[in-house]
Design a protein around this motif. Structure first.
Motif, PDB file in Angstrom:
ATOM      1  N   ALA A 195      -0.625  16.633  10.669  1.00 15.69           N
ATOM      2  CA  ALA A 195       0.691  16.913  10.079  1.00 15.69           C
ATOM      3  C   ALA A 195       0.881  15.981   8.730  1.00 15.69           C
ATOM      4  O   ALA A 195       1.439  16.611   7.936  1.00 15.69           O
ATOM      5  N   ALA A 196      -0.653  15.827   8.204  1.00 14.27           N
ATOM      6  CA  ALA A 196      -0.979  14.927   7.078  1.00 14.27           C
ATOM      7  C   ALA A 196      -1.330  16.029   6.597  1.00 14.27           C
ATOM      8  O   ALA A 196      -1.309  16.148   5.025  1.00 14.27           O
ATOM      9  N   TYR A 197      -2.445  16.984   7.079  1.00 14.09           N
ATOM     10  CA  TYR A 197      -3.021  18.007   6.057  1.00 14.09           C
ATOM     11  C   TYR A 197      -1.851  19.194   6.168  1.00 14.09           C
ATOM     12  O   TYR A 197      -1.395  19.144   4.548  1.00 14.09           O
ATOM     13  N   ILE A 198      -0.688  19.150   6.617  1.00 17.09           N
ATOM     14  CA  ILE A 198       0.164  19.860   6.189  1.00 17.09           C
ATOM     15  C   ILE A 198       1.193  19.398   5.310  1.00 17.09           C
ATOM     16  O   ILE A 198       1.417  20.345   3.911  1.00 17.09           O
ATOM     17  N   ALA A 199       1.650  17.789   5.780  1.00 16.56           N
ATOM     18  CA  ALA A 199       2.308  17.300   4.368  1.00 16.56           C
ATOM     19  C   ALA A 199       1.837  17.120   2.865  1.00 16.56           C
ATOM     20  O   ALA A 199       2.297  17.366   2.436  1.00 16.56           O
ATOM     21  N   ALA A 200       0.056  17.240   3.034  1.00 16.71           N
ATOM     22  CA  ALA A 200       0.223  17.689   1.238  1.00 16.71           C
ATOM     23  C   ALA A 200      -0.286  18.487   0.930  1.00 16.71           C
ATOM     24  O   ALA A 200       0.040  19.019  -0.620  1.00 16.71           O
ATOM     25  N   GLN A 201      -0.194  19.528   2.328  1.00 15.52           N
ATOM     26  CA  GLN A 201      -0.059  21.257   1.643  1.00 15.52           C
ATOM     27  C   GLN A 201       1.167  21.138   1.111  1.00 15.52           C
ATOM     28  O   GLN A 201       1.233  21.618  -0.758  1.00 15.52           O
ATOM     29  N   PHE A 202       2.448  20.736   1.774  1.00 11.44           N
ATOM     30  CA  PHE A 202       3.639  20.650   1.558  1.00 11.44           C
ATOM     31  C   PHE A 202       3.640  20.295  -0.712  1.00 11.44           C
ATOM     32  O   PHE A 202       4.803  20.303  -1.156  1.00 11.44           O
ATOM     33  N   GLU A 203       3.593  18.876   0.006  1.00 10.65           N
ATOM     34  CA  GLU A 203       3.136  17.993  -1.464  1.00 10.65           C
ATOM     35  C   GLU A 203       2.760  18.635  -2.898  1.00 10.65           C
ATOM     36  O   GLU A 203       2.979  19.454  -3.681  1.00 10.65           O
ATOM     37  N   SER A 204       1.181  19.270  -2.302  1.00 10.71           N
ATOM     38  CA  SER A 204       0.494  20.427  -3.570  1.00 10.71           C
ATOM     39  C   SER A 204       1.608  21.595  -3.939  1.00 10.71           C
ATOM     40  O   SER A 204       1.444  22.781  -4.839  1.00 10.71           O
ATOM     41  N   PHE A 205       2.485  22.702  -3.486  1.00  8.73           N
ATOM     42  CA  PHE A 205       2.983  23.491  -3.362  1.00  8.73           C
ATOM     43  C   PHE A 205       4.273  22.951  -3.954  1.00  8.73           C
ATOM     44  O   PHE A 205       4.627  23.762  -4.650  1.00  8.73           O
ATOM     45  N   GLY A 206       4.621  22.070  -4.782  1.00  6.02           N
ATOM     46  CA  GLY A 206       5.321  21.344  -5.055  1.00  6.02           C
ATOM     47  C   GLY A 206       7.225  20.555  -4.280  1.00  6.02           C
ATOM     48  O   GLY A 206       8.391  20.890  -4.991  1.00  6.02           O
ATOM     49  N   LEU A 207       6.731  20.858  -3.180  1.00  6.49           N
ATOM     50  CA  LEU A 207       7.694  20.502  -1.735  1.00  6.49           C
ATOM     51  C   LEU A 207       8.335  19.088  -2.435  1.00  6.49           C
ATOM     52  O   LEU A 207       7.502  18.347  -2.598  1.00  6.49           O
ATOM     53  N   LYS A 208       8.880  18.892  -1.552  1.00  9.81           N
ATOM     54  CA  LYS A 208       9.677  16.816  -1.689  1.00  9.81           C
ATOM     55  C   LYS A 208      10.036  16.725  -0.882  1.00  9.81           C
ATOM     56  O   LYS A 208      10.178  18.090   1.031  1.00  9.81           O
ATOM     57  N   PRO A 209      10.123  15.349   0.421  1.00  8.03           N
ATOM     58  CA  PRO A 209      10.020  15.093   0.736  1.00  8.03           C
ATOM     59  C   PRO A 209      11.749  15.725   1.294  1.00  8.03           C
ATOM     60  O   PRO A 209      13.122  15.633   0.231  1.00  8.03           O
ATOM     61  N   ALA A 210      11.941  15.664   3.071  1.00  6.18           N
ATOM     62  CA  ALA A 210      13.361  16.753   2.971  1.00  6.18           C
ATOM     63  C   ALA A 210      14.640  14.693   2.884  1.00  6.18           C
ATOM     64  O   ALA A 210      14.387  13.469   2.419  1.00  6.18           O
ATOM     65  N   PRO A 211      15.338  15.226   2.548  1.00  7.06           N
ATOM     66  CA  PRO A 211      16.435  14.125   2.180  1.00  7.06           C
ATOM     67  C   PRO A 211      16.873  13.197   2.761  1.00  7.06           C
ATOM     68  O   PRO A 211      16.568  13.006   4.427  1.00  7.06           O
ATOM     69  N   GLY A 212      16.733  11.749   2.534  1.00  2.00           N
ATOM     70  CA  GLY A 212      16.844  11.012   2.920  1.00  2.00           C
ATOM     71  C   GLY A 212      15.657  10.159   3.549  1.00  2.00           C
ATOM     72  O   GLY A 212      15.367   9.163   3.729  1.00  2.00           O
ATOM     73  N   MET A 213      14.172  11.061   3.216  1.00  2.00           N
ATOM     74  CA  MET A 213      13.283  10.903   3.851  1.00  2.00           C
ATOM     75  C   MET A 213      12.324   9.868   3.198  1.00  2.00           C
ATOM     76  O   MET A 213      12.273  10.911   1.716  1.00  2.00           O
ATOM     77  N   THR A 214      10.958   9.191   3.033  1.00  2.00           N
ATOM     78  CA  THR A 214      10.088   8.502   1.725  1.00  2.00           C
ATOM     79  C   THR A 214       9.253   9.321   2.322  1.00  2.00           C
ATOM     80  O   THR A 214       8.404   8.826   1.306  1.00  2.00           O
ATOM     81  N   SER A 215       8.904  10.114   2.779  1.00  2.00           N
ATOM     82  CA  SER A 215       7.466  10.765   3.633  1.00  2.00           C
ATOM     83  C   SER A 215       7.069  12.224   3.895  1.00  2.00           C
ATOM     84  O   SER A 215       8.582  13.070   4.103  1.00  2.00           O
ATOM     85  N   TYR A 216       6.651  12.402   4.128  1.00  2.00           N
ATOM     86  CA  TYR A 216       6.717  13.745   4.741  1.00  2.00           C
ATOM     87  C   TYR A 216       6.859  13.879   6.333  1.00  2.00           C
ATOM     88  O   TYR A 216       6.666  15.205   6.596  1.00  2.00           O
ATOM     89  N   ILE A 217       6.711  13.172   6.719  1.00  2.00           N
ATOM     90  CA  ILE A 217       6.237  12.936   7.766  1.00  2.00           C
ATOM     91  C   ILE A 217       7.261  11.975   9.101  1.00  2.00           C
ATOM     92  O   ILE A 217       8.021  11.491   8.493  1.00  2.00           O
ATOM     93  N   GLN A 218       7.825  12.673   9.940  1.00  2.00           N
ATOM     94  CA  GLN A 218       8.889  12.078  11.287  1.00  2.00           C
ATOM     95  C   GLN A 218       7.970  11.872  11.927  1.00  2.00           C
ATOM     96  O   GLN A 218       7.738  12.392  12.366  1.00  2.00           O
TER      97      GLN A 218
END
Length: 454
Positions: free
Chosen positions: A59-82
């Motif tokens: 999950a951490a790897y996938i989150a890091a990829q999302f961030e590298s592509f320029g994606l943001k955390p979803a609304p109301g979330m402070t990180s990419y992990i739920q």
């Protein structure tokens, strides 16, 4: 192990960093596909067992990829992990069944197929027919299988009547069932925040001599103890990335896959390259393609769910606590097992589960997606993937798959060496433009009459 895993993460991230400039038209590169697979299905992650540290690393790897592509955390979330807490009991393999003069243990004549991890007491009722409609009343049913016997049908009927335990005579069929689950008892998992529901009956297979005695013990008291039970704290992880659309009223598109696999199975590690690192790879590459194309009209949420393999729990938690209102999600495209081509399908084409339930599949196909109807309707694949949790909420949600009945399913052969990377890359490529069209247009998928599940 921790140091070795960190090195693997660093190396993989270096390989799959996003390109500086978007190409037109967008081209999915096979080396990007390969790089994701070589990390997610590596021995370093030991099969990404549900709700484990290895799942969390994925999950951490996938989150890091999302961030590298320029994606943001979803609304109301402070990180990419739920994250969500899971209750998943562990048994010690010392179950014991006693009834009158019968005393049978798990290492001598008793095979525990399915258990909630709780002691069961009650009186025996002996089934005289192979027809579940003729099921007798009782807490504990003794069933002699015949040519017409179907465990699933009895199990469903037992749940309706509140049966606590099904005792089935050991046979070649029961032995094959145990082989199919790796010889280990199925113990259902549940979200800690999920209301406790009426459980399914436990299922035990009993060797012939002991079973024949039980079959003569109608009405006798039974005690079925499962041995010592542990309930260690477990956490599952969903990785979520958000691409903000220009029109907040246009709705949200959900692109998803599950990130966990089954880990050790029958004493061997199943790396899960096809099931479902391939789906995660598709989600990542669609995220890369869409984020490189500028801001779409509709917002797009990319999700990799945890704990699919132990009951669709990651997607269930997502549906319970979505980052955005569920009514704002106009469609869900789930991607699972696209690493191999089904030889029964046209060359290069994936199948979509529940294709005829809505107009979603035919609309994507018209825009170039290499998809066609499910050729295995008897397998009920529509209900067996994470899309179903969203479909139950009314969202038009389907899963696309390359070869749903592949011989490598849940086996040690589900590794990178047995992937068809060219097919997989082409499959992902075929989804890029249709998903872009969906994200930038006004079309909203609709259920056909009778298509929405109840």
């Amino acid at each position: 192990m921790f140091y070795r895993t960190l090195l693997s993460v660093s190396a993989a991230l270096a390989v799959v960093s996003a390109p500086a400039f978007a190409a037109e038209p967008w081209v999915v590169k096979q080396e990007w596909v390969s790089a994701h697979e070589n990390f997610l299905a590596s021995e370093a992650l030991e099969g990404r067992t549900s709700a484990t540290r290895d799942e969390a690393i994925a999950a951490a790897y996938i989150a890091a990829q999302f961030e590298s592509f320029g994606l943001k955390p979803a609304p109301g979330m402070t990180s990419y992990i739920q994250t969500a807490a899971i209750d998943h009991p562990e048994l010690d393999g010392k179950a014991r069944l006693t009834a009158g003069g019968v005393d049978v243990t798990q290492d001598q004549g008793l095979t525990l197929y399915y258990s909630h991890g709780q002691t069961i007491t009650g009186k025996i009722a002996v089934a005289k027919s192979s027809d579940p409609a003729q099921m007798p009343d009782g807490d504990i049913l003794v069933i002699t299988p015949d040519a017409k016997f179907t465990l699933g049908a009895w199990w469903r009927a037992a749940m309706q009547k509140g049966v606590k335990l099904l005792i089935v005579r050991e046979s070649d069929d029961t032995k094959k069932r145990m082989e199919g689950i790796g010889g280990e008892t199925i113990v259902p998992a549940r979200l800690v925040e999920q209301p406790v529901e009426k459980p399914r009956a436990d299922v035990a297979f009993v060797a012939a001599d002991a079973f024949d005695k039980l079959a003569k013990a109608n009405g006798q008291d039974v005690t079925f103890a499962v041995g010592q039970v542990k309930k260690p704290q477990q956490i599952t992880s969903n990785a979520i990335g958000w691409l903000q659309g220009s029109d907040p009223s246009a709705g949200v598109i959900l692109i998803s896959a599950h990130l966990d696999a089954i880990g050790a199975h029958d004493g061997k590690v199943v790396l899960g390259a096809n099931d479902d690192a391939s789906g995660v790879t598709a989600v990542l590459e669609l995220a890369r393609a869409l984020s490189a194309g500028g801001q779409p009209k509709r917002s797009v949420m990319f999700v990799a769910y945890g704990s699919e393999e132990i009951g669709l729990l990651g997607s269930q938690y997502f549906a319970m606590k979505p980052p955005v209102p569920l009514e704002s999600i106009i469609s869900n495209l789930e991607i699972e097992m696209i690493g191999q081509q089904d030889p029964k399908m046209p060359a290069g084409v994936m199948m979509m589960t529940g294709f005829d339930r809505s107009d979603f599949g035919e609309s994507l196909k018209a825009k170039g997606a290499l998809i066609a109807p499910d050729i295995y309707p008897e397998q009920n694949f529509f209900e067996r993937s994470d899309n179903y949790q969203l479909a139950l909420q009314g969202i038009v949600a389907h899963t696309v798959s390359g070869w749903a009945v592949t011989p490598t399913y849940h086996s040690p052969d589900d590794n990178v060496a047995n992937l068809n990377l060219p097919f997989m890359t082409q499959a992902i490529q075929s989804l890029v433009e249709p998903v872009k069209w969906l994200a930038n247009g006004d079309y909203t998928p609709k259920w056909k009459e009778g298509g929405r599940p109840k």
